[in-house]
Structures are given as C-alpha cells and as structure tokens.
Enzyme design. Structure first.
Site, mmCIF file in Angstrom:
data_model
loop_
_atom_site.group_PDB
_atom_site.id
_atom_site.type_symbol
_atom_site.label_atom_id
_atom_site.label_comp_id
_atom_site.label_asym_id
_atom_site.label_seq_id
_atom_site.Cartn_x
_atom_site.Cartn_y
_atom_site.Cartn_z
ATOM 1 N N SER A 1 0.829 -1.198 0.000
ATOM 2 C CA SER A 1 0.000 0.000 0.000
ATOM 3 C C SER A 1 0.874 1.262 0.000
ATOM 4 O O SER A 1 1.700 1.435 -0.890
ATOM 5 C CB SER A 1 -0.965 -0.054 1.197
ATOM 6 O OG SER A 1 -1.999 0.892 1.069
ATOM 7 N N ASP B 1 -9.532 -3.788 -6.021
ATOM 8 C CA ASP B 1 -8.903 -2.973 -4.991
ATOM 9 C C ASP B 1 -9.487 -1.560 -5.041
ATOM 10 O O ASP B 1 -9.342 -0.862 -6.042
ATOM 11 C CB ASP B 1 -7.385 -2.943 -5.218
ATOM 12 C CG ASP B 1 -6.620 -2.345 -4.046
ATOM 13 O OD1 ASP B 1 -7.208 -1.563 -3.276
ATOM 14 O OD2 ASP B 1 -5.420 -2.652 -3.912
ATOM 15 N N HIS C 1 -6.904 -6.115 -0.751
ATOM 16 C CA HIS C 1 -5.850 -5.132 -0.496
ATOM 17 C C HIS C 1 -5.149 -5.425 0.827
ATOM 18 O O HIS C 1 -3.919 -5.426 0.901
ATOM 19 C CB HIS C 1 -6.462 -3.726 -0.482
ATOM 20 C CG HIS C 1 -5.462 -2.625 -0.309
ATOM 21 N ND1 HIS C 1 -4.837 -1.996 -1.370
ATOM 22 C CD2 HIS C 1 -4.972 -2.032 0.812
ATOM 23 C CE1 HIS C 1 -4.017 -1.069 -0.914
ATOM 24 N NE2 HIS C 1 -4.078 -1.074 0.409
#
Length: 325
Positions: free
Chosen positions: A137, A271, A300
């Site tokens: 991320s 996502d 995610h």
C-alpha cells in the site's frame, strides 16, 4: 527471553527502538544484527525488508514474514520496520524520545516516514547489504521515494504489493476516506480514548467481531489490531493518512523508469484504493515492466487472510534473482 545462539531468530523477535526520535517497532526473522556479519556469510548479504502500509503495525505482517522466511529455506533475514509512531511502545518508552535534538521535523507525516526508513537503513543496515524491499500500500510509495532519494541503495528487487502510488484521493476508497481523514479525524480520538481503558480480552473480542466475516482470519492480526485502541497510534496513523490523500497524486514515472528492471508491481483486481484502471494505465505506460494483476481474488489487506499465499508467490517471483547471488 534469552538470545538464540548465532544471533538468529526463527520465531520472530520484536524490538522497540527510537528512530528519528520516534518510537518504532522492528520485527525480525533470521539474522538479528547485520552490522557485524562476515562477508563470507552469503545469506546475510541480502536483507528482505518489509515497509508496511497504514496503519504501519508490523504485527500484521508476522505470518507473512514467517512464511517468507520459511519458503526461502531460512537463508535470508526478513525484517519489518513499522511506520514511525505506529506501535505501542513498552512502559519504559514514550512515543517520542525525550531529547533536545530534533532529528527530523514532522516524523509522523509522509515525508517524515520516508526519511525515517532511510535513517533506519543508515543506522542498522550496512551499505554493502543487498536489499529486497517489499512494500504494501503506502509502503510502495515510500519505497519509490527511498530509491529516488538514495539511488546508491543496493536494491536487488522492490516488490510493490497493492501499490497506492498515485491518485489516492480520487480512488473509490479515497473519496470515502478523504473527508474523514482530513476533516473529521479529531472526532475519532474521543471514542478511541474511552475504548482504550477496556480490558485486553474485550478489545480482542471486539476485533474478532469486526473481522468475523473473513474466512481463514490470521490470528496474528488480532493483537496487531488491538494496538489501534491506542489514541497515539490511531492519531499518528490518521495523520499520515490525511497527508497521503493530499500528497499522493501523480505517479512518479521518472523514478519508475529509472528502476523498472528492479521493480515488480502487483495490483488487486478489486482494490478500492488502487483500482484496476490504475493497473491498465501503468501497464500502458510501461509495457516492458513486470506489472501483474491478481487473479486469485486477494484483498488489499492481504495480511488478514492471505499472508502465506502471497509469501509463496513472492518466493517464486524472486527465484531467478536469488539464484545468481
């Protein structure tokens, strides 16, 4: 708990340190100290370093790291360094070190977190160590910035998982979270403050209740999530998030182009932080890059229930790179 012989740890060792004067948690599998390693120890000439997402609590990555360490046949140390202030320091530590020396302004902000990781490397990892950087991320954005700011880092490969490296505020999840993070985050601190007084067992039960819909929930995510009952930790995570929404806008194409042969991108097919269109766009801009789209339905937040699967994939991806060392 005694130090294992040979300075290695196969079950995961948690350490709390100050880095840039901010409380930082480090989780280590394998070699614990790289600063006194003989050059002939080939396994210790490579470090797998995980840069987490937000919240950047290393406990979320424990199962992932252990699986990675095992699938690599215990050959290479696997470490994770938390985001600055995204931890629950022991009673002997404060969130910020009591010192008159200010090493870094705004260490809890996005720029501060980038410099925090570079400072960690400078302090604990010799320059001759080859790095396999694994970002998740916002950790992917941080890794790209690290490679940009310190081009002499010995990066063997950077694996960017579900990379939030562009247009965060206009992503489906970004549209939802931007008002919360940028305008309403202070209102979240009050309930967290009161919840922080609950017994640990009740906190854990509340986490299980929230995550009850997940199949094969990773048990290590429970104590990691309990950390979020700390007001300081939540405040630091939401503050970082507010800066992400404002600052993560255009993709850093020059840095990607310069390091394209060192990067693997892995996008989710559903996502909400980096939608499939972002995958299509970067694939079009860099057709020769190693840019992959998940075909396994992994979410995610893969650390909640797919850590072992992702670790196995990464080991397969890096087999050729590690074989020539």
């Amino acid at each position: 708990m005694g130090m294992p012989s040979g300075g290695e740890w196969s079950e995961g060792l948690e350490e709390h340190i100050y880095c840039c004067s901010a409380a930082t948690e480090v989780l280590k599998f394998g070699q614990l100290d790289l600063r006194h390693t003989s050059d002939c120890e080939s396994s210790a000439n490579v470090l797998f370093l995980i840069i987490p997402g937000n919240p950047g609590i290393v406990g979320y990555y424990k199962t992932f790291m252990q699986a990675l360490y095992q699938t690599l046949d215990h050959k290479y140390p696997v470490w994770a360094v938390s985001q600055a202030g995204h931890c629950l320091p022991p009673d002997s530590m404060e969130m910020m070190e009591d010192t008159d020396i200010i090493e870094l302004e705004d260490v809890f902000g996005l720029n501060g977190q980038i410099e925090h990781k570079l400072a960690f490397l400078k302090q604990y990892v010799p320059r001759n160590i080859k790095l396999v950087l694994i970002g998740h991320s916002i950790g992917c954005y941080i890794i790209l910035e690290m490679m940009k700011r310190d081009p002499d880092l010995q990066v063997l490969k950077s694996v960017l998982l579900f990379p939030t490296i562009e247009r965060m505020a206009v992503s489906p999840q970004g549209k939802l979270m931007t008002p919360v993070l940028c305008k309403l985050r202070y209102a979240m601190y009050v309930p967290v403050y009161f919840l922080s007084f609950l017994p640990e067992s009740i906190k854990a039960s509340m986490v299980r209740l929230v995550l009850r819909g997940l199949q094969s929930l990773d048990e290590s995510s429970i104590p990691a999530s309990v950390t979020l009952f700390s007001v300081d930790c939540v405040a630091n995570a939401m503050y970082l998030g507010s800066q992400e929404m404002v600052q993560v806008m255009d993709r850093d194409n020059p840095t990607i182009k310069k390091n394209l042969d060192k990067i693997i991108f892995y996008y989710g097919s559903n996502d909400q932080w980096c939608p499939e269109q972002y995958y299509e766009d970067i694939k079009k801009d860099f057709p020769e890059g190693d840019i992959r789209l998940c075909e396994r339905g992994i979410r995610h937040a893969f650390v909640l229930n797919a850590s072992k699967e992702v670790a196995s994939m990464i080991t397969d991806w890096l087999h050729a790179d590690l074989a020539i060392l």
